[in-house]
Motif scaffolding. Structure first.
Motif, PDB file in Angstrom:
ATOM      1  N   MET A  68       4.083   2.482   2.699  1.00  0.00           N
ATOM      2  CA  MET A  68       3.548   1.823   1.530  1.00  0.00           C
ATOM      3  C   MET A  68       4.597   0.938   0.860  1.00  0.00           C
ATOM      4  O   MET A  68       4.280  -0.161   0.430  1.00  0.00           O
ATOM      5  CB  MET A  68       3.035   2.895   0.559  1.00  0.00           C
ATOM      6  CG  MET A  68       2.373   2.333  -0.653  1.00  0.00           C
ATOM      7  SD  MET A  68       0.856   1.487  -0.173  1.00  0.00           S
ATOM      8  CE  MET A  68       0.332   0.884  -1.699  1.00  0.00           C
ATOM      9  N   LYS A  69       5.848   1.418   0.783  1.00  0.00           N
ATOM     10  CA  LYS A  69       6.909   0.628   0.172  1.00  0.00           C
ATOM     11  C   LYS A  69       7.160  -0.663   0.948  1.00  0.00           C
ATOM     12  O   LYS A  69       7.417  -1.698   0.354  1.00  0.00           O
ATOM     13  CB  LYS A  69       8.205   1.442   0.109  1.00  0.00           C
ATOM     14  CG  LYS A  69       8.261   2.414  -1.009  1.00  0.00           C
ATOM     15  CD  LYS A  69       9.642   3.009  -1.079  1.00  0.00           C
ATOM     16  CE  LYS A  69       9.775   3.896  -2.289  1.00  0.00           C
ATOM     17  NZ  LYS A  69      11.124   4.411  -2.424  1.00  0.00           N
ATOM     18  N   ARG A  70       7.079  -0.583   2.256  1.00  0.00           N
ATOM     19  CA  ARG A  70       7.331  -1.759   3.087  1.00  0.00           C
ATOM     20  C   ARG A  70       6.295  -2.851   2.798  1.00  0.00           C
ATOM     21  O   ARG A  70       6.627  -4.025   2.678  1.00  0.00           O
ATOM     22  CB  ARG A  70       7.296  -1.367   4.559  1.00  0.00           C
ATOM     23  CG  ARG A  70       7.633  -2.498   5.470  1.00  0.00           C
ATOM     24  CD  ARG A  70       7.679  -2.016   6.900  1.00  0.00           C
ATOM     25  NE  ARG A  70       7.974  -3.123   7.770  1.00  0.00           N
ATOM     26  CZ  ARG A  70       7.931  -3.072   9.066  1.00  0.00           C
ATOM     27  NH1 ARG A  70       7.610  -1.934   9.660  1.00  0.00           N
ATOM     28  NH2 ARG A  70       8.198  -4.116   9.793  1.00  0.00           N
ATOM     29  N   GLY A  71       5.038  -2.475   2.671  1.00  0.00           N
ATOM     30  CA  GLY A  71       3.980  -3.431   2.352  1.00  0.00           C
ATOM     31  C   GLY A  71       4.177  -4.052   0.982  1.00  0.00           C
ATOM     32  O   GLY A  71       3.958  -5.258   0.787  1.00  0.00           O
ATOM     33  N   ALA A  72       4.601  -3.248   0.017  1.00  0.00           N
ATOM     34  CA  ALA A  72       4.839  -3.760  -1.330  1.00  0.00           C
ATOM     35  C   ALA A  72       5.989  -4.765  -1.331  1.00  0.00           C
ATOM     36  O   ALA A  72       5.929  -5.795  -2.014  1.00  0.00           O
ATOM     37  CB  ALA A  72       5.137  -2.610  -2.289  1.00  0.00           C
ATOM     38  N   VAL A  73       7.028  -4.480  -0.565  1.00  0.00           N
ATOM     39  CA  VAL A  73       8.170  -5.391  -0.478  1.00  0.00           C
ATOM     40  C   VAL A  73       7.741  -6.712   0.172  1.00  0.00           C
ATOM     41  O   VAL A  73       8.112  -7.794  -0.294  1.00  0.00           O
ATOM     42  CB  VAL A  73       9.332  -4.739   0.308  1.00  0.00           C
ATOM     43  CG1 VAL A  73      10.417  -5.761   0.628  1.00  0.00           C
ATOM     44  CG2 VAL A  73       9.904  -3.571  -0.474  1.00  0.00           C
ATOM     45  N   ILE A  74       6.961  -6.626   1.237  1.00  0.00           N
ATOM     46  CA  ILE A  74       6.498  -7.833   1.924  1.00  0.00           C
ATOM     47  C   ILE A  74       5.620  -8.667   1.002  1.00  0.00           C
ATOM     48  O   ILE A  74       5.820  -9.882   0.864  1.00  0.00           O
ATOM     49  CB  ILE A  74       5.748  -7.474   3.224  1.00  0.00           C
ATOM     50  CG1 ILE A  74       6.743  -6.913   4.242  1.00  0.00           C
ATOM     51  CG2 ILE A  74       5.016  -8.686   3.788  1.00  0.00           C
ATOM     52  CD1 ILE A  74       6.105  -6.358   5.492  1.00  0.00           C
TER      53      ILE A  74
END
Length: 165
Positions: free
Chosen positions: A1-7
């Motif tokens: 989930m964090k990776r998607g938010a960063v992207i």
């Protein structure tokens, strides 16, 4: 989930930055003063990029001649004649007011070369002869020296590049 938010956050940042740059340029186009700069000889062809004209301005001659050559980015002060053609007056000293008929134009020093911002004018393939008559670059310039190239003009100060009918 964090990776998607960063992207998505990164993408949003890029889109906002792009929108800000577009708004800044549109503001210069809408509110900027028209300034014509005499062009120096150029070569209007590129096999890789298509047809375009590399722009070199006559006021850059003072740089090449070594007259008061600045070592860092700043503004050049131009005096406008009756046709809005800018002629080199001096490099701006901060705090020095402009005289009537003078404008400032932002420049950058890159690779020991004076850059005024608009270094190329792209046009539709096959229209090189239309632009071969160009003698002036038409810029819109804000009070702070920010500029945008809006077109080219001939020796009679007439705009070039109208749509072909």
């Amino acid at each position: 989930m964090k990776r998607g938010a960063v992207i998505f956050g990164g993408l949003a940042l890029v889109l906002v930055a792009t929108a800000v740059l577009v708004v800044q340029k549109e503001t210069v186009l809408a509110r900027g003063q028209t300034v014509l700069l005499q062009l120096a000889p150029v070569d209007p062809r590129s096999l890789i990029q298509g047809d375009y004209m590399v722009l070199d301005y006559a006021i850059s001659q003072t740089w090449r001649e070594g007259l008061e050559a600045p070592q860092e980015d700043g503004n050049v002060v131009l005096h406008l004649d009756a046709h809005d053609v800018g002629a080199f007056v001096r490099y701006e000293t901060p705090g020095t007011p402009l005289a009537p008929g003078e404008v400032r134009l932002r420049f950058r020093v890159r690779n020991s070369r004076l850059r005024l911002g608009a270094e190329a004018f792209f046009f539709q393939e096959g229209h090189a002869e239309r632009y071969a008559r160009a003698r002036y670059g038409e810029l819109r310039v804000m009070d702070n020296g920010t500029s945008v190239l809006v077109g080219l003009r001939d020796e009679n100060y007439q705009p070039l590049g109208r749509a072909v009918k």
